[in-house]
Every structure is written in structure tokens, then in C-alpha cells.
Scaffold this active site. Structure first.
Site, short mmCIF file in Angstrom:
data_model
loop_
_atom_site.label_atom_id
_atom_site.label_comp_id
_atom_site.label_asym_id
_atom_site.label_seq_id
_atom_site.Cartn_x
_atom_site.Cartn_y
_atom_site.Cartn_z
N GLU A 1 1.19 5.50 1.15
CA GLU A 1 0.70 6.50 2.10
C GLU A 1 0.48 7.89 1.50
OE1 GLU A 1 3.85 5.11 2.15
OE2 GLU A 1 5.36 6.60 2.69
N GLU B 1 -0.04 2.71 6.99
CA GLU B 1 -0.18 3.82 6.04
C GLU B 1 -0.74 5.05 6.73
OE1 GLU B 1 1.43 3.17 3.50
OE2 GLU B 1 1.38 0.99 3.67
N ALA C 1 0.85 -1.18 0.00
CA ALA C 1 0.00 0.00 0.00
C ALA C 1 0.89 1.23 0.00
CB ALA C 1 -0.91 0.02 1.23
N1 PHE Z 1 5.85 3.42 1.29
C1 PHE Z 1 5.05 2.23 1.19
C2 PHE Z 1 4.84 1.74 2.60
O1 PHE Z 1 5.70 1.35 3.28
C3 PHE Z 1 5.65 1.13 0.41
C4 PHE Z 1 5.80 1.39 -1.04
C5 PHE Z 1 7.03 1.67 -1.56
C6 PHE Z 1 4.70 1.34 -1.87
C7 PHE Z 1 7.20 1.89 -2.90
C8 PHE Z 1 4.86 1.55 -3.21
C9 PHE Z 1 6.11 1.82 -3.72
O2 PHE Z 1 3.83 1.75 3.11
ZN ZN Z 2 5.74 2.36 5.00
#
Ligand code: PHE
Ligand code: ZN
Length: 881
Positions: free
Chosen positions: A271, A305, A269
Site C-alpha cells: 500500500e 490496498e 501487494a
Molecule cells: N502490507 C501489505 C498488505 O497487507 C502486505 C505486505 C507486507 C506486503 C509486507 C509486502 C511486505 O497489503
Molecule cells: Zn494490508
């Protein structure tokens, strides 16, 4: 020509940007094949930048359809543009407005980065570097801008138009069949948090009142017909919002919080500010299609998230080397949330199991890297167990060392001081140093050094002096590319367990700082002496797994049996059972390999069998204690010259021995813990099901005449997915008589649920036995298989490669070949999914010589491919290094 390895990006080369972009106005005219994006950027030269220094923007597979400076079309001599880069040769010295027009083909975007379509819905994924696939930009997390997004699309195709922030305006475009919406996000944010969604989606609405009395509209958007599958996700969201207020004082900061579930998504997912986009597997659930594990995952990912809103969005990363700044901290926060919602010890055990099975092997192999890497070729490959899970352990150690109060004070200071900034690990740690007056310089090594420290322990009791001496040492085993390592600060939670099972009080301690029940190991060697110890204790060390280390503590099996029965720390009780089982499994695997008969230790059978009667432990804990170390865990423990077939056989021998010992006494647990009442996903009910299904798993191996019938009847009568899938897995993995019939029945029942069908693929991919390889190949051309859907690929191929050690590492090399070929095929379409699958080779050097040679040749085949993606090139290069 062989694809070149991308240039290395290094932390030490970080330079602040030459220009800032303070405001972004996007106008996105959506059509499936020719979406027009007009980006209007307010650009400012930084004070230190020479006037006229060129402005270089990032792009990725872009085509420029227009460019204006302060409203005037630019002359072709004023810039250069390629698909990857736009350079404005001599920008004005004063702030200016740059307007860029790009044209995109969302339907053709199979990488699922940037703007793409999932089942007809337009959606975006911009982390880490996807925004540059939408427009040319300074696509780096230290560029914080305020975004206004205008979306325009066909009313019939896309009744729903969403972007970050609050809705400012919406309406029809007169004389057409199109409409528009304008969203404004007042919080400056990096481009990786940008998102838009447009499609024909159903809305599941709710509301939340924040602690200061602000009314927030909550919405979950899903495909029509799936509205009934959102209750648990919505409930989890509201609980997360309340919990973050109560535990960390963090309040939500927009009028609306939207979640969209899509079926094609590379990760779990994302954020995006005010508009989280989810892999639908972490949103949709009902008892018919989701297991207890799915419910727990949904709760954790929704929370994760949501928590990013403060740890990631309000305060973001200066550069991608700081990824753990948001991820490690946010995983720590979601772990704490789940612990409060569920059973804390059971959650801790589950998290440690995950850490040991995913992060430890990563940290011991060719893909090892520090929690904060210093260099990368492809950032997509650094969304790893080390950054996430070890990153969370480092934050947890900080809390253990400073104490809860000082930790909270440090975190408050971090929120206050860095709100609205893109910052670093150094800045984060400085807040805790200040708040607790502690020097964290040595502690910061946890971010710098790869590898899992091994802590070795020897103890001696002197009955005359009444002293208990503990000699401790720490060392990180040598890793390629890491010269030497320095001693880390390791918080060791401990207890001296007296003969009656109680923790003993002791007199003064010399040789280490001890704070309550935490002993701090911060040198290579330390001799610690406890005074006034009345009787010989058993040292229960690393309680609660207080540090991500391997413990080398040669305990007698009588001491392990004692701890397994008596330790007041539930984690170490579980650990003692695991250690006993592990030691015996390693011994048995050795015997099997030599062709000898393996007979399990009576003590080990006894300790496992006695778990059932420990009624003072809740069911979830008993189920965990009865779960033997996985085949991969055993392989890791053996460490070299691994033969997966011997490991599998050893594990079955022990399972059968325990099953035979328990026999009919398993039956009341199987029936008693399932029947009656309507399904509830709460931790207690889930624990009961887990124990029942664990018992069924043993009963199936007990040799009882009615075992096969019992499993079959569980399969047909189950009124929830947890029980149905547990029975199906037994039928298929134990190759019971009605295996095929069960698979057909399951398929018939669940054809319409792709999430349930993922489990059908996964169950078959993980089945032991030679026939699995052919079955997996056949499933790849099954009408329900879809090589473009990441969840499907993971359920079939990733589970085969990482969850079926005997078949992936077949002695004929056919398992490696299948995975290597698939990687090459998938890589053309979706590099992120391919490179992730490729990491399943990471422990190849630990296999026996025949198998490791076959793995190497499969890897070389991948490496020989001329136009491998940058993602897969990076993984294959490092894996072969
Ligand atoms: N930042 C997101 C998370 O940890 C993970 C993610 C990274 C999603 C790269 C899509 C692309 O919740
Ligand atoms: Zn994350």
C-alpha cells in the site's frame, strides 16, 4: 557455527525515538549494478534527549559511500558504519542535515526487499524493514517524514519514473541519454511506505472524481502487451474509492493514484502512499487466463490496498506489534466491500472457511500468537492469518457488540483524532469506548490472548414452566507459553428456531446481556434462561460466525438436519450441512483406518443431495453447501494421531455416495449453468459456474459411463479459465484417462501466460496419488519453472506442502524431505519465501507417530543448517519447540 536466533524484540521495551527525521530528500541514480542513493535527512533531537546523545541508524547489507553533516564531509572519527548500523557519535544539539551516500546492486537483490529488479523493472519493497536496505535510517514506523524523491535513469531503459506523492518536475539530463523525475509526497509517512518504480512499462490511464470534486488521475502500469488485462483492476479501484466515500466517509488525498504490477513479489501487494505495488496476479485478468476466484481476489486486494490509505497510511502503527491496527481493520474493510459488491452470505462463508482452515490451525499449534504479539524475533514472520484474519474478526466483533451506528461513530473519532499519527491498539479502542460509553477493557483480551476459545453449550426446555435454559462456558485450550487465560467477551448471534422454522419471540432473558439477536458471553460459565418460550426450540447459535470460536454444541442429527433445512440464517444453514458432513467424515475415516468398510450415513447423503433443489438459495450458496470439508479441515477436527490417507479415502467415499445418489440429475446443472452469453465475472454468473463445476465434480465420481467424456469435452470446449481449470483439475486429480493429454494441451495453450502456467503447476502439485512426488521433482527442473519467482515456487511447492496432505505427509517421509530440502535451497536466495514454505510443517505433532517422527527429522535437518536466515531460523525453532 550454527546461525544464532536473533534477539527477541519486546513490546514492553518500546521507547520513543531519541531523534526525529522530519524531511527526507532522496536522489536515486539508477543503474542495474551500481545504483547511487543520496539521502539528505533533516534530523531533530527530541526534547527529552540529552544533547550529544549518539544517533543510531539502521542498515541492512549497506555500504556507505559518503557522509556529510550540514554539508561538510565528516571525519572518520565522528561515526562508525557497518552494513547493519551507522552511529553518529556526537550529533549537534540543534537540528541538522545529514547526507548519506549508499551504493546498491539491484540486480543482485534476490530477497526482493529494498530496491530490486523484476523483469528489468526497478521496484522497491520496504515493509516491514526494507528501507534500511536502501539507505541508513531510523527504520521504524513512528518516524514520520515528508519525502521528496528524485529519480534518474536511462531514458531507453526506464521511460517511466515513479515515486510516492505528486509529480513535481521531470526532464532530460542534457548531454546524456538519461532523464529524471522529482516526486513530492506532502503527507508525512513512515519509511515502510516509501516506494519507487522505474522501467519500460505501459500505462493504462483513467480518472476519478472524488466526493468533494477533486479530479484524481488513476494509472495502472504493466508490462507492454498486458494493457488489455487491467480493466477489472481499474474498475475495482474506482468502485473501492466510491465505496470508501459512501460507507466510511473517506476521500482520496493526492492528485494521482498509481498501481504497478510486477511479476516477482513476496506478498500479495503493498500500500505505498500513492504508488501501490502489486504482485501481478492481483492485477491482471481476462476470462481466458483468470478464474472467478482470481477476479474476486483482484477486487478484494485492490480494495484492501486502497483502503490502507486511511487505515495504515494516514494513521499508521507506532511499532510493529501494532500491525493488526492497520491489517485487521483493513481486512475488515475489504471484507465489507466485497460483501456489498457480491453476495454477503457467500462472502461470509468463504471468509470463515479461510479463517478455519488457516487461522485456527495456526492458533492451535506451535506458531500460535496473539492478534497483537508481545514478542518477535523476525517481524516478517508475523504477517499471519492471526494478525490479518483474526484481527478482522476482532474488529467485526466490536461492530457486533456496539452496533453499526456506535461503531461508525468510534471509527470517525479515530480518523479525526489520530490522523497523521503513528498509534496503538489502546488508542484505537479508546475511540470506541468514548463514542459508545462502553468499557472495552475485557474486550481488549482478544488482542492479548492466543488460542481459539471453545464455547460449550447445553440446553434444556421445560414445557411446564415454558423456559429454555442455555448453559454456556468458554475456555482456551492450553498453549505452550501461555499460562492461563481469562474469559473473553464473546458476542453470540442466535435464534431460537421454532417447530415451524421461524425464529420464536421470547419473554425476558436472565443470566446474560442480550441485545436484539446478540447474546454476550463474558464469563467462564453462564446459565441463561429464556422465559415464555411456547415450544421446544432448536438453538441456532453463532449465526454469521459472530465470534472466532469453536462451538461445542452437541446437537442431535435430527436438529442439525432441521437447521440445515430451516434456519433463516444462511450461514448457519451452511454450517449445519458442514457439521453433518464433518461428523460422518470423521466416523468414516476411523472405519477406513481400522480396515473396515465405510458406509456413509443416509441422512448425510440425503441432506447433501437435497441442496441442489433448494432453488431459493442462490447458486453460489448451493455450491458452497455441496463442497465437503477439506482434508485439512477433517484432520484438524480429528486433532491427533492423524492419518491423511484414511481422511482422503473417507472423503472420496462420501463424494461417491452423493454422486451416485444424484446421478443424471446433475446433468441439467452442468449444462444449464454454463452455456450462452459472453463471460461476465460478476457474482451471480460466477455462482452459476461454481455450481456447474461442483456438479461436474460429483458427476465424475458417479460411475456414469459418459462421465469421462463429459469432463473431457468441458475441458476442450470451455470458453473461460474457470471452467477449463475445473475440468483440468478433475482430469488430473481423479487420474482420468486423458490426464496427460489435457496437461499437454493446457500447456500449449497457455505457455505465454505465466499466471496461467502457475495454475498448471499447482494442479499437478495437488494431485493425490503416489506418483505426484516424482512429478513435482521433475517439474522443478521444467524449463518453465523458475525458483527465483515467488509465485512459481508457491504454485508448485507451497501448494504441494499445504494443499496435498496425503503426499506431503507420505508415510515414507519423502514429501517432508522434498519440502525441507527446498526450504534450504530457497532460503539462500529468498528467506521470506522459504520461511513461509516452512510453516507448512506447523501441524506436524497432530500426525500419527510414524509420520510425526519423519516430519520432526525433516525439521531437524533444516534446523541443523549452519547459515539459515533469521526468518527460517525463527520458524524452525518455534515449530520444534
Ligand atoms: N502490507 C501489505 C498488505 O497487507 C502486505 C505486505 C507486507 C506486503 C509486507 C509486502 C511486505 O497489503
Ligand atoms: Zn494490508
Amino acid at each position: 557455527m550454527r546461525s544464532e536466533t536473533a534477539p527477541a524484540i519486546r513490546l514492553e521495551d518500546y521507547k520513543p525515538p531519541l531523534y526525529r527525521i522530519d524531511k527526507v530528500a532522496l536522489n536515486v541514480e539508477l543503474t542495474p549494478n551500481a545504483t547511487r542513493v543520496t539521502a539528505t535527512l533533516q534530523v531533530k533531537r527530541q526534547p527529552d534527549t540529552a544533547a550529544g546523545a549518539s544517533l543510531v541508524l539502521d542498515g541492512d547489507e549497506l555500504s556507505l559511500a559518503g557522509i556529510r553533516l550540514n554539508g561538510k564531509t565528516l571525519d572518520e572519527t565522528a561515526y562508525t558504519a557497518t552494513a547493519e548500523r551507522l552511529e553518529l557519535l556526537s550529533p549537534p544539539a540543534e537540528p541538522f542535515e545529514l547526507t548519506l551516500v549508499t551504493e546498491l546492486d539491484p540486480d543482485a537483490n534476490t530477497k526482493l526487499m529494498g530496491l530490486y529488479r523484476s523483469s528489468g523493472t526497478y521496484c522497491t519493497q520496504c515493509e516491514a524493514e526494507g528501507f534500511r536496505r536502501i539507505t541508513y535510517f531510523l527504520d521504524r514506523p513512528d518516524i514520520l517524514a515528508v519525502y521528496t524523491t528524485r529519480l534518474e535513469a536511462s531514458k531507453a531503459e526506464c521511460p517511466v519514473l515513479l515515486a510516492n506523492g505528486n509529480l513535481a518536475e521531470a526532464g532530460d539530463i542534457e548531454g546524456t541519454d538519461r532523464h529524471y523525475a522529482i516526486w513530492h509526497d506532502p503527507h508525512p509517512k513512515p519509511a515502510y511506505l516509501f516506494a519507487l518504480v522505474a522501467g519500460d512499462l505501459a500505462e493504462v490511464p483513467d480518472r476519478f472524481m472524488t466526493m468533494s470534486g477533486k479530479d484524481v488521475a488513476l494509472n495502472i502500469y504493466v508490462e507492454h502487451g498486458k494493457e488489455g488485462l487491467c480493466d477489472w483492476a481499474m474498475d475495482s479501484l474506482k468502485r473501492s474509492m466510491r465505496w470508501d466515500e459512501e460507507v466510511f466517509g473517506r476521500e482520496y488525498d493526492l492528485d494521482v493514484f498509481n498501481i504497478v504490477a510486477v511479476s516477482d513479489f513476496n506478498m500479495g501487494a503493498m500500500e505505498n502512499k500513492g504508488l501501490n505495488i502489486f504482485n501481478d496476479k492481483y492485477v491482471l485478468a481476462d476470462p481466458e487466463t483468470a478464474t472467478d476466484q482470481d477476479y474476486a481476489n483482484i477486487e478484494a486486494v485492490i480494495a484492501h490496498e486502497y483502503f490502507h490509505n486511511w487505515t495504515g497510511n494516514r494513521i499508521t502503527c507506532r511499532d510493529w506489534f501494532q500491525l493488526c491496527l492497520k491489517e485487521g481493520l483493513t481486512v475488515f474493510r475489504d471484507q465489507e466491500f466485497s460483501s456489498d459488491m457480491r453476495s454477503r452470505p457467500a462472502k461470509r462463508i468463504a471468509d470463515v472457511r479461510l479463517l478455519k482452515s488457516h487461522q485456527f490451525p495456526e492458533d492451535a499449534g506451535p506458531l500460535a500468537h496473539p492478534v497483537r504479539p508481545r514478542t518477535y524475533h523476525e517481524i516478517n514472520n508475523f504477517y499471519t492469518a492471526t494478525v490479518y484474519e483474526k484481527g478482522a474478526e476482532v474488529v467485526r466483533m466490536l461492530q457486533t457488540l456496539l452496533g453499526k451506528q456506535a461503531f461508525r461513530k468510534g471509527l470517525d473519532l479515530y480518523f479525526e483524532r489520530h490522523d497523521g499519527e503513528a498509534t496503538t491498539i489502546e488508542a484505537f479502542l479508546a475511540c470506541f469506548e468514548e463514542a459508545s460509553s462502553t468499557d472495552l477493557e475485557q474486550f481488549s483480551l482478544w488482542y492479548e490472548q492466543a488460542g481459539t476459545p471453545v464455547v460449550s453449550v447445553e440446553t434444556e426446555y421445560d414445557p411446564d414452566r415454558k423456559t429454555f435454559s442455555v448453559s454456556l462456558s468458554q475456555e482456551i485450550p492450553p498453549l505452550a507459553g501461555q499460562k492461563s487465560s481469562k474469559p473473553a467477551v464473546i458476542p453470540l448471534r442466535f435464534g431460537l428456531v421454532g417447530p415451524n422454522g421461524e425464529d420464536m419471540e421470547t419473554g425476558p432473558v436472565e443470566g446474560a446481556k442480550v441485545n436484539g439477536d446478540v447474546l454476550v458471553l463474558d464469563k467462564a460459565h453462564q446459565d441463561v434462561v429464556f422465559q415464555n418460550v411456547a415450544a421446544a426450540p432448536v438453538l441456532s447459535l453463532l449465526r454469521g460466525f459472530s465470534a472466532p470460536v469453536r462451538l461445542n454444541q452437541p446437537l442431535h442429527s435430527k436438529d442439525l438436519l432441521f437447521l440445515a433445512a430451516q434456519d433463516r440464517d444462511p450461514f448457519n444453514r451452511w454450517q449445519a450441512v458442514q457439521t453433518l458432513a464433518m461428523q460422518d467424515l470423521v466416523r468414516l475415516a476411523g472405519l477406513v483406518r481400522e480396515g473396515a468398510d465405510g458406509v456413509p450415513s443416509e441422512d448425510v447423503i440425503g441432506v447433501l443431495a437435497s441442496v441442489l433443489d433448494e432453488t431459493q438459495l442462490d447458486e453460489a450458496l448451493r455450491a458452497q453447501a455441496l463442497t465437503l470439508p477439506s482434508e485439512a479441515d477433517i484432520a484438524q477436527e480429528i486433532g491427533k494421531d492423524v492419518n491423511p490417507d484414511a481422511i482422503h479415502a473417507a472423503r472420496e467415499i462420501l463424494r461417491r455416495a452423493v454422486a451416485t445418489r444424484l446421478g443424471p440429475s446433475l446433468l441439467p446443472f452442468i449444462s444449464g449453468n454454463s452455456a450462452g452469453g459472453s463471460y461476465s465475472p460478476d457474482a451471480q454468473a460466477a455462482g452459476k459456474r461454481a455450481l456447474a463445476n461442483r456438479c461436474l465434480h460429483y458427476y465424475a465420481a458417479s460411475g456414469a459411463d459418459d462421465a469421462a467424456d463429459l469432463v473431457w469435452s468441458r475441458f476442450t470446449s470451455a470458453d473461460n479459465m474457470t471452467d477449463r481449470l475445473a475440468a483440468l483439475t478433475l482430469l488430473v486429480h481423479d487420474h482420468m484417462p486423458r490426464e496427460d493429454e489435457a496437461l499437454a494441451a493446457y500447456r500449449k495453450r497457455h505457455t505465454d501466460s505465466s499466471l496461467a502456467m502457475d495454475k498448471w503447476f499447482m494442479t499437478q502439485a495437488m494431485a493425490p496419488g503416489d506418483q505426484t512426488l516424482e512429478r513435482v521433482k521433475a517439474l522443478m527442473s521444467d524449463p518453465s519453472y523458475d525458483a527465483g519467482n515467488p509465485n512459481r515456487v508457491r504454485s508448485l511447492l507451497q501448494s504441494f506442502a499445504t494443499g496435498n496432505p496425503t503426499q506431503f505427509a507420505r508415510a515414507d517421509g519423502a514429501g517432508f524431505e522434498l519440502v525441507a530440502e527446498s526450504v534450504l535451497e530457497i532460503d539462500k536466495r529468498n528467506p521470506q519465501v522459504a520461511s513461509r514454505l516452512l510453516t507448512s510443517f506447523r501441524s506436524w505433532r497432530a500426525l500419527d507417530p510414524q509420520r510425526s517422527a519423519l516430519a520432526e527429522s525433516a525439521l531437524l535437518r533444516v534446523s541443523a543448517c549452519e547459515n539459515l536466515s533469521r526468518d527460517s531460523r525463527d520458524i524452525v525453532d518455534r515449530t520444534l519447540q
